[in-house]
Scaffold this active site. Structure first.
Site, short mmCIF file in Angstrom:
data_model
loop_
_atom_site.label_atom_id
_atom_site.label_comp_id
_atom_site.label_asym_id
_atom_site.label_seq_id
_atom_site.Cartn_x
_atom_site.Cartn_y
_atom_site.Cartn_z
N ARG A 250 0.84 -1.22 0.00
CA ARG A 250 0.00 0.00 0.00
C ARG A 250 0.87 1.26 0.00
O ARG A 250 0.59 2.23 0.71
CB ARG A 250 -0.94 0.02 1.22
N SER B 216 -10.31 -0.45 4.06
CA SER B 216 -9.46 -0.68 5.25
C SER B 216 -8.96 0.66 5.77
O SER B 216 -8.37 1.43 5.03
CB SER B 216 -8.25 -1.53 4.88
N GLU C 47 -4.09 3.52 6.55
CA GLU C 47 -4.10 3.32 5.10
C GLU C 47 -4.80 4.51 4.42
O GLU C 47 -4.45 4.94 3.33
CB GLU C 47 -4.81 2.00 4.74
C1 FAD Z 1 -15.40 -0.30 0.02
C2 FAD Z 1 -13.95 -0.06 -0.31
C3 FAD Z 1 -13.12 -1.13 -0.59
C4 FAD Z 1 -11.76 -0.93 -0.90
N1 FAD Z 1 -10.99 -2.01 -1.18
C5 FAD Z 1 -9.68 -1.84 -1.49
C6 FAD Z 1 -8.86 -2.97 -1.81
O1 FAD Z 1 -9.32 -4.10 -1.84
N2 FAD Z 1 -7.55 -2.74 -2.08
C7 FAD Z 1 -7.03 -1.47 -2.09
O2 FAD Z 1 -5.81 -1.35 -2.37
N3 FAD Z 1 -7.77 -0.39 -1.81
C8 FAD Z 1 -9.08 -0.55 -1.51
N4 FAD Z 1 -9.86 0.55 -1.22
C9 FAD Z 1 -9.25 1.89 -1.22
C10 FAD Z 1 -9.44 2.65 -2.57
O3 FAD Z 1 -10.36 2.00 -3.37
C11 FAD Z 1 -8.11 2.77 -3.33
O4 FAD Z 1 -7.11 3.37 -2.54
C12 FAD Z 1 -8.28 3.59 -4.63
O5 FAD Z 1 -7.11 3.47 -5.41
C13 FAD Z 1 -8.58 5.06 -4.37
O6 FAD Z 1 -8.96 5.65 -5.60
P1 FAD Z 1 -9.66 7.06 -5.66
O7 FAD Z 1 -9.78 7.43 -7.09
O8 FAD Z 1 -10.91 7.03 -4.89
O9 FAD Z 1 -8.56 7.97 -4.95
P2 FAD Z 1 -8.78 9.13 -3.87
O10 FAD Z 1 -9.28 8.52 -2.61
O11 FAD Z 1 -9.55 10.23 -4.45
O12 FAD Z 1 -7.26 9.56 -3.67
C14 FAD Z 1 -6.33 8.67 -3.09
C15 FAD Z 1 -4.93 9.28 -3.18
O13 FAD Z 1 -4.55 9.37 -4.55
C16 FAD Z 1 -4.23 10.71 -4.91
N5 FAD Z 1 -4.65 10.89 -6.30
C17 FAD Z 1 -5.87 10.62 -6.82
N6 FAD Z 1 -5.88 10.82 -8.15
C18 FAD Z 1 -4.63 11.24 -8.49
C19 FAD Z 1 -4.02 11.64 -9.73
N7 FAD Z 1 -4.67 11.63 -10.90
N8 FAD Z 1 -2.70 12.04 -9.68
C20 FAD Z 1 -2.02 12.06 -8.51
N9 FAD Z 1 -2.56 11.70 -7.33
C21 FAD Z 1 -3.85 11.29 -7.31
C22 FAD Z 1 -4.97 11.56 -3.91
O14 FAD Z 1 -4.37 12.84 -3.74
C23 FAD Z 1 -4.85 10.71 -2.65
O15 FAD Z 1 -3.60 10.88 -2.03
C24 FAD Z 1 -11.24 0.38 -0.91
C25 FAD Z 1 -12.08 1.48 -0.65
C26 FAD Z 1 -13.41 1.26 -0.36
C27 FAD Z 1 -14.31 2.44 -0.10
#
Ligand code: FAD
Length: 338
Positions: free
Chosen positions: A164, A238, A334
């Site tokens: 992560r 998580s 996380e």
């Molecule tokens: C129900 C649920 C289940 C999940 N299961 C998992 C799992 O199984 N495994 C896992 O690894 N994660 C999991 N996650 C966490 C999440 O899905 C991941 O971390 C995902 O990659 C976040 O994507 P996001 O677009 O929502 O990013 P955001 O939450 O919007 O941003 C996350 C980070 O990325 C940065 N960021 C976003 N876009 C960009 C960009 N274009 N350029 C530079 N930086 C950027 C943001 O500044 C921030 O630091 C889960 C979340 C939920 C709600």
């Protein structure tokens, strides 16, 4: 490009926390991103990239600019007998990419089915699930440097992927706008079904020959049973990372808790299941005000109503401290706290 002012982020974070930002900008292309950071972004105020907000916890209003990439598209950029290289726009939804790749029978992403969020955010924490991490199919990415507006390309080794973790969570945090990700998928699948209960789930499905579509279905079934849907119950997956401990600490804990769930990483380290520790501490389902530890998934903190971000963070601190008191293990978060 689309710009909004004093904009609510409630629908842009899966915790459903009500906060506003001063400016919210949607960018539709790499060129637009480059122009925007060179000519319009006020760099004297804070700024933050956002995808779907599924790994964020806002604790207060954001007194600056939130930037969201909205570019779309998947492009096959190279191909051999064995592999394909796909360039995917950062604004794509990660799971739409998994659907697309499974339909084309390009293997490698199927175990990462249904992880919420965007393509651009996937490398940030090296998303992982069911025995697979993004690093295994990652080839490179394109990003605009916020300071200069210049396009830069980064390849696998430069990302310094860990559990992560990547360089974009560390040294390059908030320094680049990721605009595209290049993934290397396989034409001949190598099925990864040893992890967790994938095999047991496969036995419940009807199919002739195992294929990546069936694996995707098994993963979706398991996830939908196990994980709360953020559209019904605010959460960011998580909340804590699974902690790593050394052999001595592991042996001490094992004596005290013979049923300790741990994984030998074969480098003098053990990984503990954070969810097990929270459960064993008697905190599964524990709630305070509008915040709770999920009743089935101890690693997930849920917003049961209109809890504020600070309230959720304080609650998570209480969980962290209680686990530390019992096991002497301090969790790392996380979720990105803003
Ligand atoms: C129900 C649920 C289940 C999940 N299961 C998992 C799992 O199984 N495994 C896992 O690894 N994660 C999991 N996650 C966490 C999440 O899905 C991941 O971390 C995902 O990659 C976040 O994507 P996001 O677009 O929502 O990013 P955001 O939450 O919007 O941003 C996350 C980070 O990325 C940065 N960021 C976003 N876009 C960009 C960009 N274009 N350029 C530079 N930086 C950027 C943001 O500044 C921030 O630091 C889960 C979340 C939920 C709600």
């Amino acid at each position: 490009m689309e710009i909004k002012y004093n904009y609510s982020l409630k629908n842009h974070n899966t915790f459903g926390v009500q906060v506003n930002c001063k400016t919210f900008v949607r960018l539709n292309s790499q060129q637009e991103a480059s122009n925007y950071v060179q000519n319009q972004l006020d760099k004297t105020l804070p700024y933050l990239l956002i995808g779907e907000g599924s790994n964020l916890l806002f604790t207060k209003n954001f007194e600056g600019t939130i930037i969201q990439m909205q570019n779309k598209g998947f492009e096959l950029i190279d191909e051999t007998n064995k592999n394909v290289w796909i360039k995917a726009a950062a604004g794509e939804i990660w799971d739409d990419f998994v659907v697309w790749s499974v339909e084309k029978n390009y293997a490698g992403a199927e175990n990462l089915s249904k992880i919420p969020g965007t393509m651009g955010a996937a490398p940030i924490q090296n998303i992982g699930a069911y025995g697979v991490e993004l690093a295994e199919i990652f080839n490179g990415l394109e990003a605009i440097e916020i300071e200069t507006g210049e396009l830069r390309r980064f390849y696998l080794r430069e990302l310094q992927f860990g559990y992560r973790d990547s360089i974009f969570k560390q040294k390059f945090k908030n320094k680049y706008i990721i605009t595209a990700v290049i993934l290397k998928l396989n034409k001949f699948p190598f099925f990864k079904i040893e992890y967790g209960n994938i095999k047991a789930e496969l036995e419940t499905l009807t199919y002739e020959n195992l294929n990546i579509g069936v694996i995707r279905q098994a993963i979706i079934n398991i996830r939908s049973r196990k994980l709360p849907d953020p559209s019904e119950l605010g959460n960011a997956g998580s909340f804590f990372k699974n902690p790593f401990i050394d052999v001595k600490k592991h042996n001490d804990l094992k004596k005290l808790f013979p049923d300790l769930v741990s994984y030998d990483l074969e480098n003098d380290k053990y990984k503990l299941a954070a969810g097990w520790l929270i459960d064993k501490a008697g905190l599964k389902g524990y709630s305070k005000g509008k915040v709770a530890v999920h009743k089935d998934q101890a690693l997930i903190i849920v917003n049961m109503g209109d809890a504020g971000g600070q309230e959720i963070l304080d609650f998570s601190e209480e969980i962290r401290n209680k686990v530390y008191e019992i096991f002497g293990v301090m969790f790392e978060l996380e979720v990105n706290v803003i």
